[in-house]
Design a protein around this motif. Structure first.
Motif, short mmCIF file in Angstrom:
data_model
loop_
_atom_site.label_atom_id
_atom_site.label_comp_id
_atom_site.label_asym_id
_atom_site.label_seq_id
_atom_site.Cartn_x
_atom_site.Cartn_y
_atom_site.Cartn_z
N GLN A 1 0.82 -1.21 0.00
CA GLN A 1 0.00 0.00 0.00
C GLN A 1 0.86 1.26 0.00
N PHE A 2 1.93 1.25 0.80
CA PHE A 2 2.85 2.39 0.81
C PHE A 2 3.44 2.61 -0.58
N ALA A 3 3.92 1.52 -1.18
CA ALA A 3 4.55 1.63 -2.50
C ALA A 3 3.55 2.16 -3.53
N CYS A 4 2.32 1.69 -3.48
CA CYS A 4 1.30 2.16 -4.42
C CYS A 4 1.05 3.66 -4.26
N GLU A 5 0.90 4.10 -3.02
CA GLU A 5 0.64 5.52 -2.78
C GLU A 5 1.84 6.38 -3.18
N LEU A 6 3.03 5.92 -2.89
CA LEU A 6 4.23 6.67 -3.28
C LEU A 6 4.33 6.75 -4.81
N ALA A 7 4.02 5.65 -5.49
CA ALA A 7 4.06 5.65 -6.96
C ALA A 7 3.00 6.60 -7.53
N LYS A 8 1.82 6.61 -6.91
CA LYS A 8 0.76 7.52 -7.37
C LYS A 8 1.18 8.98 -7.22
N SER A 9 2.04 9.25 -6.25
CA SER A 9 2.49 10.64 -6.04
C SER A 9 3.61 11.03 -7.00
N GLY A 10 4.04 10.09 -7.85
CA GLY A 10 5.03 10.42 -8.86
C GLY A 10 6.43 9.88 -8.60
N LEU A 11 6.61 9.14 -7.52
CA LEU A 11 7.93 8.57 -7.24
C LEU A 11 8.09 7.22 -7.92
N LEU A 12 9.27 6.96 -8.39
CA LEU A 12 9.61 5.65 -8.93
C LEU A 12 10.02 4.77 -7.75
N ILE A 13 9.46 3.57 -7.66
CA ILE A 13 9.81 2.66 -6.57
C ILE A 13 10.97 1.79 -7.04
N THR A 14 12.06 1.82 -6.27
CA THR A 14 13.28 1.10 -6.63
C THR A 14 13.45 -0.09 -5.69
N SER A 15 13.89 -1.20 -6.26
CA SER A 15 14.13 -2.40 -5.45
C SER A 15 15.58 -2.83 -5.58
N GLY A 16 16.14 -3.28 -4.47
CA GLY A 16 17.47 -3.88 -4.48
C GLY A 16 17.39 -5.38 -4.69
N LEU A 17 16.20 -5.90 -4.89
CA LEU A 17 15.91 -7.31 -5.16
C LEU A 17 16.27 -8.23 -4.00
N ALA A 18 16.23 -7.70 -2.79
CA ALA A 18 16.45 -8.54 -1.63
C ALA A 18 15.18 -9.30 -1.30
N GLU A 19 15.30 -10.32 -0.46
CA GLU A 19 14.12 -11.07 -0.03
C GLU A 19 13.29 -10.22 0.92
#
Length: 124
Positions: A103-121
């Motif tokens: 939910q946090f990631a979705c809201e941050l993405a909706k605000s225009g931020l790109l969500i970055t992952s380090g591909l950790a578990e």
């Protein structure tokens, strides 16, 4: 550089890249079998690899003390220059933790931020 193999040029590693000695040694003595796997991965649709010497490598990331020498991108590489945020949590999240992070990631993405992952578990 048009080809990632050029990144392993000893002159570039020793003189032009400001990397820790351990990283330089790793790059000077590469595991070519692993590199072959990575190059095959990069040939897939929407996959790309950026090195520190690539002009598309993020400028702000290049300025940190020990920038990653190689970035593996899945998706459109032009987005790497956009404002980003990483959501980092535990490696063993609860179901509720996963839902809240999503939910946090979705809201941050909706605000225009790109969500970055380090591909950790876990939550990353």
């Amino acid at each position: 550089f048009p080809n990632i193999v050029d990144f392993f040029n000893p002159n570039i590693i020793q003189k032009e890249l400001h990397l820790p000695e351990e990283t330089k040694n790793y790059l000077l003595h590469p595991n070519w079998q692993e590199i072959e796997k990575e190059l095959l991965w990069a040939e897939k649709n929407n996959h790309s690899i950026l090195t520190l010497t690539n002009p598309d490598y993020p400028k702000q990331l290049r300025q940190i003390d020990s920038p990653p020498p190689i970035l593996y991108l899945k998706g459109n590489p032009k987005y790497i220059q956009f404002p980003q945020i990483a959501v980092v949590g535990t490696r063993r999240p609860s179901l509720l933790g996963k839902e809240i992070a999503f939910q946090f990631a979705c809201e941050l993405a909706k605000s225009g931020l790109l969500i970055t992952s380090g591909l950790a578990e876990g939550i990353d």
